[in-house]
Scaffold this active site. Structure first.
Site, PDB file in Angstrom:
ATOM      1  N   SER A 326      34.360  25.610  33.151  1.00 26.74           N
ATOM      2  CA  SER A 326      34.832  24.403  32.978  1.00 26.74           C
ATOM      3  C   SER A 326      36.051  24.445  32.265  1.00 26.74           C
ATOM      4  O   SER A 326      37.190  25.221  32.740  1.00 26.74           O
ATOM      5  CB  SER A 326      33.902  23.605  32.164  1.00 26.74           C
ATOM      6  OG  SER A 326      34.140  22.242  32.306  1.00 26.74           O
ATOM      7  N   GLU A 337      48.430  31.469  35.828  1.00 26.07           N
ATOM      8  CA  GLU A 337      49.311  30.921  36.825  1.00 26.07           C
ATOM      9  C   GLU A 337      50.443  30.566  36.315  1.00 26.07           C
ATOM     10  O   GLU A 337      51.727  30.569  37.084  1.00 26.07           O
ATOM     11  CB  GLU A 337      48.591  30.039  37.611  1.00 26.07           C
ATOM     12  CG  GLU A 337      47.381  30.406  38.572  1.00 26.07           C
ATOM     13  CD  GLU A 337      46.730  29.850  39.494  1.00 26.07           C
ATOM     14  OE1 GLU A 337      45.774  29.985  40.163  1.00 26.07           O
ATOM     15  OE2 GLU A 337      47.324  28.531  39.575  1.00 26.07           O
ATOM     16  N   LYS A 351      33.199  26.571  37.864  1.00 26.56           N
ATOM     17  CA  LYS A 351      32.941  25.126  37.651  1.00 26.56           C
ATOM     18  C   LYS A 351      34.188  24.387  37.746  1.00 26.56           C
ATOM     19  O   LYS A 351      35.042  24.279  36.770  1.00 26.56           O
ATOM     20  CB  LYS A 351      32.145  24.607  36.629  1.00 26.56           C
ATOM     21  CG  LYS A 351      31.860  23.004  36.197  1.00 26.56           C
ATOM     22  CD  LYS A 351      31.242  22.690  35.162  1.00 26.56           C
ATOM     23  CE  LYS A 351      30.985  21.138  35.302  1.00 26.56           C
ATOM     24  NZ  LYS A 351      31.941  20.340  35.165  1.00 26.56           N
TER      25      LYS A 351
END
Length: 498
Positions: A326, A337, A351
């Protein structure tokens, strides 16, 4: 994200950008809800209601007389037939709750759930100023209740529970097929009380029992230490409303001690509030770059960009594992990224959805998945996880099952625990002979040497304090010879030297 989803995204308008300076307190209500349902198994249920139900709303349940929607006629017909012809009087409320549960179950979504009034009241009845329970994050998985992660220094961690352990029974009662909310009602309890969990670890392993004494759950979420070479190691155990401030304090402390590099550690961190993930990610992502995207059904994605606030400038590596879920994965996606920060460890949990709760008029509660979140590059990691840049597995001995101290292992024993006990002995430096299910004289001699080191009576029988001492030695070895942390530290040192 699969091909169809990607193509669908390509036809949508450009994503909206949430204002960078105001997004933390003006995100949509569902955005605060990033915990796996019934996250921390607490007596008080504080986390459940303070975080998961932080932005709830009350709706009126519409009766059949107030709607002419044809799709409900079949439901009304079924209810009328049961009401009229069932051989006994029915409990109208129980039948209605069952119908709602059936609709939620049909979603095949472990993060959506319905609690009737009694279940909701039960979770609230013992609310106090402290967190009590066993301290483990759980979710439903293929009809079982799976541990996502134990909380650091919690009873669950101290008793050796691990991510991906399946809880098959509680105090001898099978919980297969139960929802996570139903399981929580059995597992949680007051400080000082015990609960016996039947655990299945691995596909072929035999189930074993673990007795856990419920206790106060540590509410501190950030732990910091300085490693050799002035490399700071800061571990986040969850993303609470206070985690960001705790992290800033830890960073200040490490900087004062001459921090040259940082290993940020979210292993076995099951997540928490989105706000915490956003603010912590912002420390590492340059202004204007995307931290995360959220997307509701039929709507274009909303981007959350980094602000121009405080930034951590030293070389950094993020540690992840299969218990990182999560909000931990939001952080991992943002750092990987948008900040080029390498990830070390094993693949994360996976998740990628957001839940929103609704309080019903009768006091029951309906929580459903209302959106998905995407990484800065638009990747949906749900059920896939995030792969590390540098993969480092846990050593095999770190996954050994818990030894029941009440069981006696001695010469001639045929217990299923004999082989893992011998593996533990070997891992901590004692020679138990051939690693198999036979407890022979060489095994007994190894146990006697262990008992001598522990200053216990040298009986050669592995039980009680001897078993506890063996498991503590193994835990110390895992912590001191942590291959993932060592690799992360090495990676940071390489970045510093460039």
């Amino acid at each position: 994200m699969d091909e169809n989803e990607q193509q669908g995204q390509n036809r949508e308008p450009e994503p909206e950008r949430a204002p960078s300076h105001t997004r933390y307190f003006k995100i949509k209500p569902f955005s605060f809800v990033m915990l796996i349902f019934t996250l921390v198994i607490l007596t008080a249920g504080i986390t459940f209601f303070a975080l998961t139900f932080g932005d709830d709303k009350v709706v009126e349940v519409v009766s059949p007389q107030k709607t002419d929607r044809a799709e409900f006629q079949k439901l009304y017909d079924a209810y009328d037939e049961i009401k009229k012809n069932y051989y006994e009087d029915i409990d109208d409320k129980k039948v209605l709750d069952g119908a709602i549960n059936g609709m939620v179950d049909a979603l095949d979504d472990p993060y959506s759930d319905y609690l009737n009034k009694e279940e909701t009241d039960h979770l609230m009845e013992n609310i106090s100023s402290s967190f009590q329970g066993i301290g483990a994050e759980i979710q439903e998985a293929d009809g079982y209740i799976k541990i996502v992660s134990p909380i650091k220094n919690s009873p669950a961690e101290k008793e050796g529970l691990l991510p991906n352990d399946l809880i098959t029974a509680v105090d001898g009662k099978s919980i297969q097929g139960m929802s996570s909310s139903e399981a929580v009602l059995l597992i949680r309890g007051e400080k000082g009380t015990t609960v016996t969990l039947t655990i299945k670890r691995g596909e072929k392993a035999e189930p074993f029992e673990v007795k856990v004494t419920r206790d106060d759950i540590p509410i501190e979420t950030v732990y910091a230490e300085m490693l050799d070479g002035n490399i700071a190691h800061i571990r986040l155990t969850t993303f609470s409303e206070h985690t960001y401030d705790e992290l800033l304090t830890a960073i200040d402390d490490m900087e004062a001690k001459g921090m040259k590099g940082l290993v940020l550690d979210v292993r076995q961190d099951p997540g928490g509030v989105l706000d915490g993930a956003l603010k912590i990610s912002d420390l590492f992502v340059d202004k204007g770059k995307t931290i995360v995207q959220t997307q509701e059904r039929g709507k274009k994605a909303v981007l959350y960009p980094a602000s121009d606030g405080r930034k951590v400038k030293v070389p950094t590596v993020l540690l992840i594992d299969d218990g990182s879920a999560s909000a931990s994965e939001i952080l991992a996606g943002a750092l990987k990224e948008s900040a080029g920060i390498p990830l070390v460890g094993t693949k994360s949990f996976g998740k990628g959805t957001v839940q929103s709760p609704t309080d019903m008029r009768d006091g029951s509660n309906l929580k459903i998945t209302t959106a998905k979140w995407l990484t800065p590059d638009g990747n949906w990691i749900h059920k896939k996880g995030i792969e590390p840049d540098v993969k480092v597995d846990y050593p095999s001995y770190a996954m050994l099952p818990f030894l029941d101290p009440s069981e006696e292992l001695k010469a001639g024993s045929t217990s299923a625990n004999t082989e893992p006990a011998k593996e533990m002995l070997k891992a901590v430096g004692y020679d138990p002979g051939k690693i198999d299910g036979t407890y022979d004289d060489q095994t007994a001699d190894a146990v006697k040497k262990l008992q001598a080191d522990l200053k216990l009576e040298e009986t050669g029988v592995l039980t009680g304090d001897t078993a506890i001492g063996l498991m503590n030695k193994l835990k110390d070895k895992i912590e001191k010879e942590d291959p993932q942390l060592l690799k992360a530290k090495e990676t940071v040192e390489q970045k510093i030297s460039k």
